[in-house]
Design a protein around this motif. Structure first.
Motif, PDB file in Angstrom:
ATOM      1  N   ALA A   1       0.829  -1.207   0.000  1.00 58.51           N
ATOM      2  CA  ALA A   1       0.000   0.000   0.000  1.00 58.51           C
ATOM      3  C   ALA A   1       0.863   1.258   0.000  1.00 58.51           C
ATOM      4  N   ILE A   2       1.930   1.253   0.805  1.00 61.59           N
ATOM      5  CA  ILE A   2       2.807   2.427   0.905  1.00 61.59           C
ATOM      6  C   ILE A   2       3.541   2.660  -0.408  1.00 61.59           C
ATOM      7  N   VAL A   3       4.101   1.588  -0.962  1.00 55.32           N
ATOM      8  CA  VAL A   3       4.805   1.705  -2.233  1.00 55.32           C
ATOM      9  C   VAL A   3       3.830   2.084  -3.343  1.00 55.32           C
ATOM     10  N   GLY A   4       2.624   1.523  -3.270  1.00 58.97           N
ATOM     11  CA  GLY A   4       1.612   1.850  -4.271  1.00 58.97           C
ATOM     12  C   GLY A   4       1.261   3.324  -4.280  1.00 58.97           C
ATOM     13  N   ARG A   5       1.093   3.905  -3.102  1.00 59.30           N
ATOM     14  CA  ARG A   5       0.787   5.343  -3.007  1.00 59.30           C
ATOM     15  C   ARG A   5       1.952   6.175  -3.541  1.00 59.30           C
ATOM     16  N   HIS A   6       3.136   5.750  -3.181  1.00 57.80           N
ATOM     17  CA  HIS A   6       4.330   6.464  -3.623  1.00 57.80           C
ATOM     18  C   HIS A   6       4.418   6.457  -5.153  1.00 57.80           C
ATOM     19  N   ASN A   7       4.184   5.303  -5.733  1.00 56.09           N
ATOM     20  CA  ASN A   7       4.259   5.193  -7.190  1.00 56.09           C
ATOM     21  C   ASN A   7       3.116   5.923  -7.886  1.00 56.09           C
ATOM     22  N   GLU A   8       1.956   5.958  -7.234  1.00 51.91           N
ATOM     23  CA  GLU A   8       0.818   6.716  -7.787  1.00 51.91           C
ATOM     24  C   GLU A   8       1.205   8.177  -7.977  1.00 51.91           C
ATOM     25  N   ALA A   9       1.871   8.740  -6.983  1.00 53.94           N
ATOM     26  CA  ALA A   9       2.289  10.144  -7.070  1.00 53.94           C
ATOM     27  C   ALA A   9       3.319  10.337  -8.173  1.00 53.94           C
ATOM     28  N   LEU A  10       4.277   9.420  -8.260  1.00 52.29           N
ATOM     29  CA  LEU A  10       5.299   9.526  -9.303  1.00 52.29           C
ATOM     30  C   LEU A  10       4.684   9.396 -10.697  1.00 52.29           C
ATOM     31  N   ASN A  11       3.758   8.473 -10.843  1.00 48.32           N
ATOM     32  CA  ASN A  11       3.112   8.268 -12.138  1.00 48.32           C
ATOM     33  C   ASN A  11       2.249   9.466 -12.524  1.00 48.32           C
ATOM     34  N   LYS A  12       1.547  10.024 -11.548  1.00 46.07           N
ATOM     35  CA  LYS A  12       0.703  11.195 -11.842  1.00 46.07           C
ATOM     36  C   LYS A  12       1.573  12.391 -12.227  1.00 46.07           C
ATOM     37  N   GLU A  13       2.691  12.554 -11.554  1.00 42.43           N
ATOM     38  CA  GLU A  13       3.604  13.645 -11.906  1.00 42.43           C
ATOM     39  C   GLU A  13       4.088  13.489 -13.349  1.00 42.43           C
ATOM     40  N   ALA A  14       4.440  12.282 -13.726  1.00 37.94           N
ATOM     41  CA  ALA A  14       4.894  12.030 -15.096  1.00 37.94           C
ATOM     42  C   ALA A  14       3.781  12.307 -16.101  1.00 37.94           C
ATOM     43  N   GLU A  15       2.564  11.937 -15.743  1.00 43.93           N
ATOM     44  CA  GLU A  15       1.417  12.178 -16.626  1.00 43.93           C
ATOM     45  C   GLU A  15       1.160  13.670 -16.800  1.00 43.93           C
ATOM     46  N   LEU A  16       1.211  14.426 -15.720  1.00 43.83           N
ATOM     47  CA  LEU A  16       0.921  15.862 -15.762  1.00 43.83           C
ATOM     48  C   LEU A  16       2.007  16.636 -16.503  1.00 43.83           C
ATOM     49  N   CYS A  17       3.238  16.244 -16.301  1.00 46.76           N
ATOM     50  CA  CYS A  17       4.363  17.021 -16.824  1.00 46.76           C
ATOM     51  C   CYS A  17       4.772  16.624 -18.235  1.00 46.76           C
ATOM     52  N   GLY A  18       4.461  15.392 -18.620  1.00 48.36           N
ATOM     53  CA  GLY A  18       4.900  14.951 -19.936  1.00 48.36           C
ATOM     54  C   GLY A  18       6.388  14.669 -19.947  1.00 48.36           C
ATOM     55  N   PRO A  19       6.931  14.312 -21.099  1.00 42.76           N
ATOM     56  CA  PRO A  19       8.354  13.921 -21.163  1.00 42.76           C
ATOM     57  C   PRO A  19       9.336  15.061 -20.937  1.00 42.76           C
TER      58      PRO A  19
END
Length: 683
Positions: A21-39
């Motif tokens: 759960a902890i790692v999942g939340r952490h990765n959710e934030a990282l993935n959302k940041e990548a989605e919002l910011c683009g390459p």
């Protein structure tokens, strides 16, 4: 990412079962940041909605106005410039992705013009204030709110760079409108000129300002926000707020803003409720839309456009006004689908049982990352009562990234103690455990009481202690026993709370001198009176009253703690606790804190095992200058007495006279004085 790399789990092995759960939340934030910011983008470049939407000057001297309203079928600006009539000249054109835009000539609108949007949608039409309006004013006669074209000369900052002093962080919580003596609404300028000097003299190095974002109802204490990018105009202009912040920085005072991203006002004309006619533009469109306890609307943190709005809001206040950080209000409500209502949070299962809003956790994580990218020295504080692990742990370690969390259990503990326990039943073991029971990897803001305890319906600590006797027996020559007890415990409660911090300490405006009565904003039930929506500074200024004695003690306490560099990081080493005697003693650095909570017993030559050496009294709650009786001789140095039994520990008996309901702080003499962060202070 490897699970074992998260320090939050390394630091607390009990979290290991919840690694996924902890790692999942952490990765959710990282993935959302990548989605919002683009390459190629960054979080900082993404959070720029305020520079695109709203009203802005163009290079040719004209204007451009944009609004995000995907459900709208037509939008027209109306205002002073159109005599409040719909004119084709001021109609916006639809662009891509729900964006509407209009470009205006220099003379089409003017500084000071009032305006709104007339928004149409399938089946309806209504006036709306732009979501990104930076100035919103209320007509004194009609009470109607409107946006205002605001284009003065840019404010010229005096302090170019400011770095908050957080070693330790001593916060003075305040409200601009009720900071003044007079019955009415105080202003940014009055606060700058009249209140900031008091705060500086009191020794606090930060202020936490409530109710900055515009809110239609004054009595909401700023919690029902309507215009998230507009500083409340009831206190003055944006330039006057900037001047206040600039002056605070000149005085070495950091300025923290109470930011409300946990919910929004339901108003549709003034707020975001149905800005484009839909129910789910910024908020949930289903049963989660309305907060069940706050009569407000809940943001949909799963929408990228909502994240853009809120993250840009953080950036705007940091850059435009140079706030030094934020206290995020209502974080518990954001973290859980239940808003934390009716939950006890008795174990770790309660934090990882699927009832958590991952979208909200992702937003808070990204907000903290953005804030600290913009200003590495920024301060972020979470108002959170469930105790979710990792809230104030760095993001890189698997946390949500706040710098501090509010120790909300401490004021609850003091209220419960005062309400339910006799003085002779106060146990030092319980007090010490409550004040020091916190996660080792998270910093907290400790406090006896905040604005919450001062509002109508509750009571401040001083009012619980003294009550109606405050009206008749606060003259310095009046030796009333109820008042004497109340003042003694008021000082002791504050000292034991402030001296056990592991992050910072907070005090609400006026409570340092025992401000009487409660806060009650103008409302129908009190005849719209401002009598209790102000601070009676004359009480602490009058030399014949005892309020100034409580204030003098608070000043001495704050200055003493602040004089010790990195006080908050020093270990709290328990020296002695004995519930039968009601005596507690502990040490931080060279300072020994000794409390006798016993209401009737004085102890002569009371022995406390402490590091061997010579001790000098540097603070006593029983000092007559603080309303005490002077039973502690502060001129006497105390040399510890050897006991062969404890020789291997390096401790000896420190024998002291302990009057009832008193506390004293002693400093162990060293060959080299301890490093001080405050020059010129002498305890």
């Amino acid at each position: 990412m490897k699970k074992k790399t998260l320090n939050i789990i390394k630091n607390d092995p009990w979290l290991e079962p919840y690694t996924d759960a902890i790692v999942g939340r952490h990765n959710e934030a990282l993935n959302k940041e990548a989605e919002l910011c683009g390459p190629d983008g960054t979080l900082e470049s993404f959070a720029n909605a305020h520079n695109f939407f709203g009203l802005h000057h163009t290079a040719d001297g004209g204007w451009v106005f944009r609004e995000w309203a995907p459900n709208a079928t037509a939008i027209t600006l109306i205002g002073d410039f159109s005599k409040w009539k719909i004119m084709k000249k001021y109609a916006l054109k639809p662009k891509k992705n729900g964006v509407w835009e209009i470009k205006l000539k220099p003379n089409d609108i003017h500084h000071g013009d009032l305006y709104k949007m007339m928004v149409s949608w399938d089946g309806g039409q209504g006036e709306r204030i732009p979501a990104y309006a930076t100035r919103v004013v209320q007509d004194e006669q009609t009470k109607v709110f409107s946006a205002q074209v605001w284009s003065p000369e840019p404010y010229k900052w005096k302090v170019r760079r400011f770095r908050p002093d957080t070693r330790p962080l001593m916060i003075y919580e305040c409200h601009i409108g009720m900071a003044q003596e007079r019955e009415g609404v105080g202003t940014y300028t009055e606060f700058r000129d009249l209140i900031l000097p008091r705060i500086a003299a009191d020794g606090y190095n930060a202020i936490q300002i409530m109710a900055i974002q515009e809110h239609p109802y004054y009595g909401s204490f700023g919690y029902h926000v309507s215009s998230f990018f507009a500083p409340s105009s009831r206190f003055g202009t944006a330039e006057e707020l900037k001047s206040l912040i600039d002056r605070a920085h000149e005085l070495g005072i950091a300025v923290i803003m109470d930011i409300v991203h946990s919910h929004a006002v339901k108003n549709e004309v003034e707020g975001l409720g149905r800005l484009d006619g839909s129910y789910n533009q910024y908020f949930y469109g289903d049963s989660r839309r309305e907060h069940p306890a706050w009569d407000s609307l809940c943001f949909d943190y799963g929408k990228n456009d909502v994240l853009n709005f809120l993250l840009s809001n953080c950036k705007y206040w940091l850059q435009e006004f140079r706030f030094d950080g934020f206290r995020f209000d209502g974080v518990t409500s954001m973290l859980y689908y239940s808003h934390g209502l009716g939950q006890a949070f008795n174990g770790y299962d309660d934090y990882y049982n699927g009832g958590q809003d991952t979208n909200a956790i992702t937003y808070l994580t990204l907000a903290n990352k953005l804030i600290h990218k913009i200003n590495p020295n920024a301060i972020t504080i979470a108002e959170e009562m469930s105790g979710m692990p990792g809230l104030a742990v760095p993001i890189k370690d698997g946390g949500i990234g706040f710098d501090y969390r509010m120790a909300m259990g401490i004021p609850d503990y003091w209220i419960k103690t005062l309400k339910e326990k006799k003085d002779e039943d106060w146990h030092p073991t319980s007090i010490f455990w409550e004040l020091t029971n916190r996660r080792a990897d998270e910093k907290t803001i400790s406090y006896v009481e905040s604005h919450d305890q001062a509002l109508v319906g509750d009571k401040t600590v001083i009012f619980r202690l003294i009550d109606k006797e405050m009206y008749w027996h606060m003259m310095r020559d009046d030796d009333n026993m109820v008042v004497a007890r109340g003042m003694a415990l008021h000082k002791m409660i504050r000292l034991v709370t402030a001296s056990t911090i592991n992050g910072g300490y907070l005090n609400f405006m006026g409570n340092e001198f025992g401000h009487p009565e409660w806060i009650d904003f103008p409302r129908e039930g009190n005849g719209w009176s401002y009598k209790y929506a102000r601070r009676q500074w004359d009480l602490v200024d009058r030399k014949e009253l005892k309020y100034m004695l409580l204030n003098a003690f608070d000043n001495a306490m704050v200055h003493l703690i602040s004089s010790v560099y990195n006080f908050q990081s020093l270990p709290v080493v328990k020296l002695w606790e004995k519930d039968d005697d009601q005596v507690l003693a502990y040490m931080r650095g060279d300072l020994a804190f000794v409390f006798n909570f016993n209401p009737s017993k004085a102890f002569t030559g009371y022995g406390i095992l402490a590091p061997a050496g010579e001790y000098d009294v540097v603070l006593s709650t029983d000092n007559p200058d603080f309303g005490g009786y002077g039973n502690i001789d502060e001129s006497v140095s105390h040399l510890t007495q050897n006991d062969p039994l404890f020789a291997p520990s390096g401790k000896e008996w420190l024998r002291l006279y302990l009057p009832p309901r008193s506390a004293q702080v002693l400093r162990l003499r060293r060959a080299t004085p301890p490093k001080s962060s405050k020059k010129g202070f002498k305890a």
